[in-house]
Design a protein around this motif. Structure first.
Motif, PDB file in Angstrom:
ATOM      1  N   PHE A 209       8.606   0.916  -7.615  1.00  0.00           N
ATOM      2  CA  PHE A 209       9.385   0.888  -8.885  1.00  0.00           C
ATOM      3  C   PHE A 209      10.904   0.997  -8.369  1.00  0.00           C
ATOM      4  O   PHE A 209      11.757   0.698  -9.131  1.00  0.00           O
ATOM      5  N   SER A 210      11.051   1.891  -7.434  1.00  0.00           N
ATOM      6  CA  SER A 210      12.439   2.075  -6.955  1.00  0.00           C
ATOM      7  C   SER A 210      13.340   0.901  -6.147  1.00  0.00           C
ATOM      8  O   SER A 210      14.320   1.068  -5.979  1.00  0.00           O
ATOM      9  N   ARG A 211      12.324  -0.024  -5.916  1.00  0.00           N
ATOM     10  CA  ARG A 211      13.165  -1.255  -5.332  1.00  0.00           C
ATOM     11  C   ARG A 211      13.687  -2.062  -6.322  1.00  0.00           C
ATOM     12  O   ARG A 211      13.156  -2.272  -7.457  1.00  0.00           O
ATOM     13  N   LYS A 212      14.698  -2.903  -5.931  1.00  0.00           N
ATOM     14  CA  LYS A 212      15.344  -3.980  -6.690  1.00  0.00           C
ATOM     15  C   LYS A 212      14.284  -5.121  -6.835  1.00  0.00           C
ATOM     16  O   LYS A 212      13.407  -5.143  -5.981  1.00  0.00           O
ATOM     17  N   LYS A 213      14.630  -6.027  -7.745  1.00  0.00           N
ATOM     18  CA  LYS A 213      13.603  -7.170  -7.986  1.00  0.00           C
ATOM     19  C   LYS A 213      13.639  -8.096  -6.905  1.00  0.00           C
ATOM     20  O   LYS A 213      12.456  -8.767  -6.620  1.00  0.00           O
ATOM     21  N   ASP A 214      14.791  -8.238  -6.282  1.00  0.00           N
ATOM     22  CA  ASP A 214      14.835  -8.942  -5.077  1.00  0.00           C
ATOM     23  C   ASP A 214      14.487  -8.739  -3.693  1.00  0.00           C
ATOM     24  O   ASP A 214      14.305  -9.282  -2.722  1.00  0.00           O
ATOM     25  N   GLU A 215      13.856  -7.063  -3.656  1.00  0.00           N
ATOM     26  CA  GLU A 215      13.795  -6.337  -2.523  1.00  0.00           C
ATOM     27  C   GLU A 215      12.090  -6.642  -2.310  1.00  0.00           C
ATOM     28  O   GLU A 215      11.386  -6.747  -3.028  1.00  0.00           O
ATOM     29  N   VAL A 216      11.652  -6.610  -1.026  1.00  0.00           N
ATOM     30  CA  VAL A 216      10.243  -6.676  -0.463  1.00  0.00           C
ATOM     31  C   VAL A 216       9.830  -5.487  -1.144  1.00  0.00           C
ATOM     32  O   VAL A 216       9.984  -4.346  -0.947  1.00  0.00           O
ATOM     33  N   LYS A 217       8.434  -5.482  -1.718  1.00  0.00           N
ATOM     34  CA  LYS A 217       7.573  -4.429  -2.419  1.00  0.00           C
ATOM     35  C   LYS A 217       6.532  -4.058  -1.101  1.00  0.00           C
ATOM     36  O   LYS A 217       6.381  -4.967  -0.302  1.00  0.00           O
ATOM     37  N   LEU A 218       5.830  -2.708  -1.619  1.00  0.00           N
ATOM     38  CA  LEU A 218       4.942  -2.435  -0.582  1.00  0.00           C
ATOM     39  C   LEU A 218       3.704  -2.886  -1.065  1.00  0.00           C
ATOM     40  O   LEU A 218       3.188  -2.471  -2.395  1.00  0.00           O
ATOM     41  N   THR A 219       2.945  -3.629  -0.087  1.00  0.00           N
ATOM     42  CA  THR A 219       1.455  -4.000  -0.619  1.00  0.00           C
ATOM     43  C   THR A 219       0.538  -3.127   0.059  1.00  0.00           C
ATOM     44  O   THR A 219       0.801  -2.164   0.686  1.00  0.00           O
ATOM     45  N   PHE A 220      -0.976  -3.121  -0.239  1.00  0.00           N
ATOM     46  CA  PHE A 220      -1.899  -2.031   0.019  1.00  0.00           C
ATOM     47  C   PHE A 220      -1.851  -2.138   1.665  1.00  0.00           C
ATOM     48  O   PHE A 220      -2.054  -1.352   2.313  1.00  0.00           O
ATOM     49  N   SER A 221      -1.781  -3.410   2.256  1.00  0.00           N
ATOM     50  CA  SER A 221      -1.976  -3.569   3.744  1.00  0.00           C
ATOM     51  C   SER A 221      -0.432  -3.024   4.454  1.00  0.00           C
ATOM     52  O   SER A 221      -0.646  -2.336   5.696  1.00  0.00           O
ATOM     53  N   SER A 222       0.431  -3.131   3.711  1.00  0.00           N
ATOM     54  CA  SER A 222       1.899  -2.981   4.535  1.00  0.00           C
ATOM     55  C   SER A 222       2.004  -1.371   4.453  1.00  0.00           C
ATOM     56  O   SER A 222       2.702  -0.719   5.289  1.00  0.00           O
ATOM     57  N   ALA A 223       1.271  -0.845   3.314  1.00  0.00           N
ATOM     58  CA  ALA A 223       1.252   0.788   3.160  1.00  0.00           C
ATOM     59  C   ALA A 223       0.571   1.396   4.340  1.00  0.00           C
ATOM     60  O   ALA A 223       0.809   2.478   4.862  1.00  0.00           O
ATOM     61  N   VAL A 224      -0.490   0.664   4.907  1.00  0.00           N
ATOM     62  CA  VAL A 224      -1.141   1.250   5.983  1.00  0.00           C
ATOM     63  C   VAL A 224      -0.090   1.413   7.374  1.00  0.00           C
ATOM     64  O   VAL A 224      -0.544   2.481   8.326  1.00  0.00           O
ATOM     65  N   THR A 225       0.915   0.816   7.420  1.00  0.00           N
ATOM     66  CA  THR A 225       1.928   1.190   8.397  1.00  0.00           C
ATOM     67  C   THR A 225       3.122   1.805   8.086  1.00  0.00           C
ATOM     68  O   THR A 225       3.988   1.883   8.943  1.00  0.00           O
ATOM     69  N   HIS A 226       3.146   2.255   6.670  1.00  0.00           N
ATOM     70  CA  HIS A 226       4.406   2.900   6.291  1.00  0.00           C
ATOM     71  C   HIS A 226       4.764   4.256   6.782  1.00  0.00           C
ATOM     72  O   HIS A 226       3.824   5.142   7.048  1.00  0.00           O
ATOM     73  N   PRO A 227       5.828   4.399   7.801  1.00  0.00           N
ATOM     74  CA  PRO A 227       6.272   5.869   8.248  1.00  0.00           C
ATOM     75  C   PRO A 227       6.024   6.973   7.349  1.00  0.00           C
ATOM     76  O   PRO A 227       5.884   8.095   7.914  1.00  0.00           O
ATOM     77  N   GLU A 228       6.370   6.860   6.096  1.00  0.00           N
ATOM     78  CA  GLU A 228       6.216   8.196   5.231  1.00  0.00           C
ATOM     79  C   GLU A 228       4.791   8.489   4.906  1.00  0.00           C
ATOM     80  O   GLU A 228       4.822   9.711   4.299  1.00  0.00           O
ATOM     81  N   LEU A 229       3.856   7.679   5.037  1.00  0.00           N
ATOM     82  CA  LEU A 229       2.685   8.209   4.716  1.00  0.00           C
ATOM     83  C   LEU A 229       1.702   8.927   5.970  1.00  0.00           C
ATOM     84  O   LEU A 229       2.096   8.262   7.111  1.00  0.00           O
ATOM     85  N   SER A 230       1.088   9.748   5.786  1.00  0.00           N
ATOM     86  CA  SER A 230       0.332  10.677   7.041  1.00  0.00           C
ATOM     87  C   SER A 230      -0.909   9.521   7.407  1.00  0.00           C
ATOM     88  O   SER A 230      -1.144   8.701   6.562  1.00  0.00           O
TER      89      SER A 230
END
Length: 259
Positions: A209-230
């Motif tokens: 929701f915080s990303r602009k329309k042309d920015e890459v969104k977070l998918t289920f699989s990419s969330a698995v490597t996101h640094p802000e998630l434990s």
């Protein structure tokens, strides 16, 4: 001549079009479409997403940097019927098409499919249609599913997807006389969409929701490597995907598509 397929569709065609519906808003259609996308990516399948929600094309925004995406929508206005035609074109160009349907699109989809003879075109061009119906367990949700079976069950295989994130007991559905009669007549698969943990789902939704329309969104699989998630949060997402993939795998509907 009536070209309907009697009973449960058992053919195994080369090309498939999946409608992910549910008619009601908020039942998990986009979540299940995203899960199907993740399954196809994991399985290295060739496919395309046709985003049919012109108001909130959230699934297309999430995955457009990773997969092929087309756009279409279904209308009850006969003059706008051609807006749905990209669905069939995608079926000619790709072995698998995933259509993310918005709420209240069933009538427009049915009119396009029946009145324009898409079931005949499908048979001519070796394309089969499937309806993955996402339910929250509500009475009206189940009744709309049964209506779809009665009107389209002779043309396309149906799957009843129980969203456990919105209903933690399905005994009332399993025991309902209309549902029992529908199972006996159409013999459709029933699969479970596991609960997606709230904290992790909220993180993904807030991030996108915080990303602009042309920015890459977070998918289920990419969330698995996101640094802000434990590590625990990442494991919860992995568990959701693993359990969801097992449900899809058990249907064997895509087993012939795997390389």
């Amino acid at each position: 001549m009536d070209q309907r397929l009697a009973g449960t569709v058992s053919i195994n065609p080369q090309r498939k079009v999946f409608f992910v519906g549910g008619e009601k808003g908020g039942v998990g259609k986009s979540m299940f479409t995203s899960t199907l996308i993740e399954f196809c990516l994991e399985s290295e399948l060739r496919f395309i997403l046709v985003e049919c929600d012109k108001v909130n094309p959230d699934t297309a925004r999430m995955y457009r940097s990773k997969i092929d995406v087309s756009f279409a929508y279904f209308s009850e206005d006969p003059n706008k019927r051609t807006k749905a035609d990209p669905v069939f074109k995608a079926g000619l160009d790709f072995p698998l098409v995933l259509c993310n349907l918005p709420a209240q699109s069933y009538q427009g989809m049915k009119d396009w499919f029946i009145e324009d003879g898409l079931y005949e075109l499908g048979q001519e061009h070796n394309i089969a249609f499937y309806h993955w119906y996402i339910s929250n367990g509500g009475y009206d949700s189940v009744q709309i599913f049964i209506r779809s079976l009665e009107e389209l069950g002779s043309y396309m295989q149906h799957f009843f997807v129980r969203n456990w994130g919105l209903c933690d007991s399905w005994n009332h559905v399993d025991d309902h006389k209309d549902m029992k009669a529908a199972i006996a007549e159409y013999n459709f698969p029933i699969i479970d969409l596991p609960k997606f943990p709230y904290a992790e789902r909220n993180f993904i939704e807030d991030y996108n929701f915080s990303r602009k329309k042309d920015e890459v969104k977070l998918t289920f699989s990419s969330a698995v490597t996101h640094p802000e998630l434990s590590l625990v949060s990442k494991q919860r997402i992995k568990n959701f995907l693993r359990d969801s993939f097992a449900q899809i795998e058990n249907t064997e509907i895509l087993s012939d598509e795997k390389p």
